[in-house]
Design an enzyme around this catalytic site. Structure first.
Site: not given
Lengths: 669, 669
Positions: A404, A466
């Site tokens: 990321e 998450h």
């Protein structure tokens, strides 16, 4: 360029760069003289023999790109820009540090990979036989610190996979960081590591004075067309100082007597600061002339290209200008409230699918979540080295891998190159992994679009690791960043509309995993204002303001409340950043005085007091389970919000005092 | 353990683990069956032949540690815990996903490094000849995704430098991630990369069934005492499924007929779900017995240690219990307002210096900013492999290198081990690089203390890339995280007091580079409430609430306002998280109704509307320059805040309505 031809001015130019770097930092009484002094030889060889740049037109599209990833060595860059004749006067050098800053470690490395990706992509799209229009190199200077950062490791691994032959990194192996000798923490074999990534690895043992060896390494780097190259260059930090090679020259100005001794040693006048011999100015003027002539040649080639390929030529010029094609907005999907409910990640896919044919500048990708982010337009080709058999460089979809932060830094580089609008994707919660790169998008004004799906407890089973809580306010508080949380189809189209038109602002599109109904009142035009009234009533007892997946829940709560006689308005506020830019009169019409405003979002309530009197959200972490159950657990349902809304309306009625909009303020900053 | 002795139950146990993993995910209708099925053989060999754990006492201090870094494979861990007889019933397995979640990729790898650091450190501190009390191994299972993440690269490089021989990583090389074959993005040579970090690199070509090879690799890994080991284990994801080896088994449940066929193939009853043959339960009961016996032996050794080394023994027990020593708080520095102004980073250094002798559980470190963070206590020894000549494993200071995210993940692992309170340091702005790890500190309840210096535009010359804007609200919005911004010496001591007493909560201490005067009203006791009145007046026209370096500016503004007849109170709110936990009555006495409250902070104003009616802060990015000039540029001076304060007081007077504290709310979540 094949072998090094010494010029008389080389030694004095290198000495001058070293002395200027010391002067600049000393005058500012703050900065890093060591690395600029150590890297002066390679900078001089690179610029005098290789860099194709035209100081008279720093925007020339096919110029070689230069990234100083060890940005604390920026004195070097300023000195070079000055010598080359850019608009950076000696007075600017003397005022070092007042206007310009450079990036945190590791970012520049990732930016360099992005610049090389952009070059490879545009070359594949626009070059034609005999028209090698886009073929520049990207040079990155990096230090020990850059190579320790994970963001650089991620970018390096991907660059090797992508076989970016036009990327050349020069690693200043000076063995000194802030904590002293790198032996305290950084003892890995860097050459072997980059070899493992699939890079060409070269080294120069004497980067302090062996100009032919430096030259030879860069020549070899340029010859390798299927691998990026890293040149490990051993240098002496602060070369010439009494403290050369030590931590003492890393991050503090040299003492006056040290600078004087250094100048004497280098044959420069010891008593003169900011001194540049005419031989050096002359040598650098030659570089500028060479660049100007190269640009003229290139412009001529571009002209011929225009005759032979008028359509591609026009498109290339459009891409370089950054203008979007006429009427592209008409490709944005428009929805009616009767259209079926869909997840906003799906709405995003529909939008991208619709836009891809009209906006070829979109270069997408995901950090290994393609099937979850829904970011790959059907039929699109992967951006891959042709030898992999998996795609080609004209492909418009990048497989970033689970990287990321690297992805964010690469996207910044892609946008910096020009001609491309990068979009990148991961789960919203993992945009936080890339926070360093997102921040630099915003600070540097890179139009990077983050497709950030699975944006709340609505993702369900994956659970609290998450499920974003603090993520929205983190990015809403970042200057020059548009954080969108669209509630339905038209709002998703609006988010893309504004994001694509914002050439200097990155956007994060926070999108749901679960289906969302289309709102009755939503239009692209209204949502593009960042906030608007979804359900209007006059003389209200309450306004509920919400975003994204919770707007429909607010509408449901309002219906219950209105049925009970508690007049309730609903406002959707998909983008604070854009809403804040609307005229005060409009904003006050949306979040008006007269009744309490209750915010509703399945995230932390932090920040919402700016727009509301009362806030409903998550008290702490989310939970794992089917999404409907998780919503119920936290009371984010139409019926519970109706109960809360009634409490709020009653509370303010009992208080009796007129309710003033939170937008009414005593002053603005 | 030197060579593999097959047991009759091995094959059936492995088949059972595979089938259970498929059942668990199918029943939950969500999850990742492929990696658990693929890693069943190595998990079985590891647990049945090597893991020293006692299921009856999962807290046994010298147990081997196991980290599942590819946390999406958690079905594997649940199955193992059940078979071993931990408190995880078959019903719990059937309710998979309701209560437990695992971490984002790459974090577990860093945690594993931290666990190994902690083992090495405590061994060096407490072991004695003949008393190898602390000698456990740390085993980490990691997948492709973990190895792509930069956080793991950072941790791996440091682990190699630190020569952590008791760390063994088993890399599940199954070539599948969410985007499909890893060939699309991850083609580096992992073995060569880890070799470059200084790891021992082993591989097993057939991880699906070659149990002797798996066994041999783990034996070799344990024998290498001066290097961490990575074992690249080639496995077939979803082994046994019709779709084995494909992306189809990665993240979705297997179909019912596939599970049945798989069970038949493995010789298990096809029609039974959650079936465990007695041979498997028996075999795993043996593991438990072995562990219980090992713990008994260890307890006996610990007893003898207590006789021979009573003092060390008592200290070890205290460290294991996590209790702080009696009266340690008395070592906290206390200040008078006449004491000289100092930077809070310096005050932090004074505190650490004072605490280090009484709190040997403090294990500090910095991401290559030691001389800026001021985190190394004078005379302390580096935590380094003795062979480097730079320190030893009993050393209490870790040179993390420029690896913020890795540092955060490692610190979580250190704390998870027990007996140590880790503190780590970087500039506040670069804590954002580690956001993923900080979030898991908070979610998992790891007491990690971040010493985050250079916490505003007060850092001056480094400019906007280094000046936090959104950082404070990002971390203030994170659940279970105490973000402290102390204003002076006593507040800094209070921050350490609360942080050190919070065994399940991480803290970020946001500290200034510039000097701060000691406040007249501050005491450790008051500041430890998270917020208190710094300057009290009755019948006020205005309250200014502020934190950190701006409190003294608020006090200056208040003095000017009070001189003008505008009665002004000042509140210091160093920690929202702690203040929010105080009784409502106390909070209302600090931020009371009756007059407007103005917040002041040299950061984004986001979030402050929760505590104030009006907010002063930075409109966007900071600027580069000497810090006083930067403060002036943004109007954060006593005189300008007095002007703003007057506007606020006048505005609310003109409005006429009673001013209600923003803490008065219609409901609480």
């Amino acid at each position: 360029m094949s072998s090094f031809t010494p010029a008389q001015s080389d030694d004095v130019s290198i000495a001058t760069i070293r002395a200027l770097a010391a002067d600049v930092v000393a005058k500012a009484n703050s900065g890093h003289p060591g690395a600029p002094m150590g890297m002066a030889p390679v900078a001089h060889v690179l610029y005098s023999r290789f860099m194709n740049v035209n100081p008279k037109n720093s925007k020339w599209f096919n110029r070689d790109r230069f990234v100083l990833s060890n940005g604390h060595a920026c004195a070097l860059q300023y000195v070079l820009l000055h010598l080359l004749g850019h608009k950076l006067s000696m007075d600017d050098l003397k005022a070092f540090r007042i206007e310009v800053t450079t990036g945190p470690l590791g970012q520049g490395f990732g930016n360099g990979v992005g610049l090389a990706v952009a070059q490879a992509h545009l070359a594949a799209v626009f070059n034609k036989p005999g028209f090698d229009l886009i073929n520049n190199f990207t040079y990155v200077f990096a230090g020990d610190g850059c190579l320790m950062e994970g963001v650089a490791s991620e970018a390096a691994s991907l660059a090797g996979h992508l076989q970016l032959g036009n990327l050349i990194v020069i690693y200043d192996d000076n063995h000194i960081s802030i904590d002293g000798d790198t032996a305290v923490a950084f003892t890995e074999n860097v050459e072997q590591r980059f070899s493992s990534y699939g890079w060409q690895v070269l080294h120069v043992d004497n980067g302090d004075s062996d100009l032919p060896a430096i030259h030879k390494a860069i020549v070899e780097a340029k010859l390798e067309k299927n691998k990026p190259t890293i040149i490990r260059l051993k240098t002496t930090i602060g070369f010439g100082s009494k403290q050369q090679g030590t931590h003492g020259v890393h991050g503090s100005p040299l003492k006056a007597d040290d600078i004087q001794a250094l100048k004497t040693k280098f044959g420069l006048p010891a008593d003169q600061s900011f001194y540049v011999p005419s031989a050096t100015y002359d040598a650098y003027a030659e570089i500028g002339k060479r660049g100007a002539s190269l640009e003229a040649e290139w412009n001529s080639l571009l002209g011929s290209y225009g005759h032979k390929y008028p359509q591609e030529h026009a498109e290339l010029l459009r891409r370089i200008s950054g203008e979007l094609p006429a009427n592209w907005e008409q490709s944005l999907p428009v929805y009616k409230s009767t259209d079926p409910a869909q997840a906003s990640r799906k709405l995003s896919e529909i939008t991208l699918t619709s836009l891809a044919p009209v906006l070829p500048e979109l270069l997408g990708g995901s950090a290994d979540l393609t099937s979850s982010n829904l970011t790959k337009v059907k039929g699109s080709v992967d951006f891959q080295p042709p030898s992999t058999g998996l795609g080609n460089y004209a492909g418009t979809y990048i497989r970033y891998g689970v990287r990321e932060h690297g992805m964010g830094a690469i996207a910044n580089g892609i946008h910096a190159y020009g001609g491309i609008i990068p979009y990148v994707a991961t789960f919203l919660n993992f945009v936080s992994y890339a926070a360093g790169a997102v921040r630099l998008s915003a600070l540097s004004g890179h139009q990077v679009i983050w497709v950030a799906t699975h944006d709340s407890i609505g993702l369900g089973e994956d659970g609290p690791t998450h499920q974003p809580i603090e993520t929205a306010i983190h990015f809403r508080a970042m200057p020059n960043l548009a954080f969108w949380r669209p509630a339905d189809g038209n709002e998703t189209s609006a988010a893309y509309l504004v994001a694509l038109k914002s050439r200097k602002t990155p956007s994060i599109l926070s999108l749901s995993r679960q289906n969302l109904p289309n709102l009755e009142a939503s239009t692209i035009e209204k949502a593009a204002k960042g906030g608007y009234v979804v359900h209007e009533v006059e003389g209200e007892d309450l306004t509920i303001v919400s975003t994204g997946s919770e707007v429909a829940i607010a509408v449901e709560a309002a219906a219950k409340l209105n049925a009970e006689g508690i007049k309730t308005r609903v406002v959707s506020l998909p983008c604070w950043f854009v809403f804040d830019k609307q005229p005060q009169e409009y904003r006050m019409s949306v979040l008006r005085s007269g009744a309490p405003i209750l915010s509703l979002e399945a995230l932390s309530t932090a920040g919402w007091a700016k727009y509301s009197h009362e806030q409903y959200g998550l008290p702490a972490w989310g939970a794992s389970g089917p999404y409907q159950k998780v919503y119920e657990k936290f009371g984010i349902t139409g019926s519970n919000i109706a109960v809360v809304g009634k409490k709020v309306a009653d509370f303010y009625k009992q208080r009796g005092a007129p309710v003033v909009s939170p937008l009414v303020k005593a002053f603005t900053i």
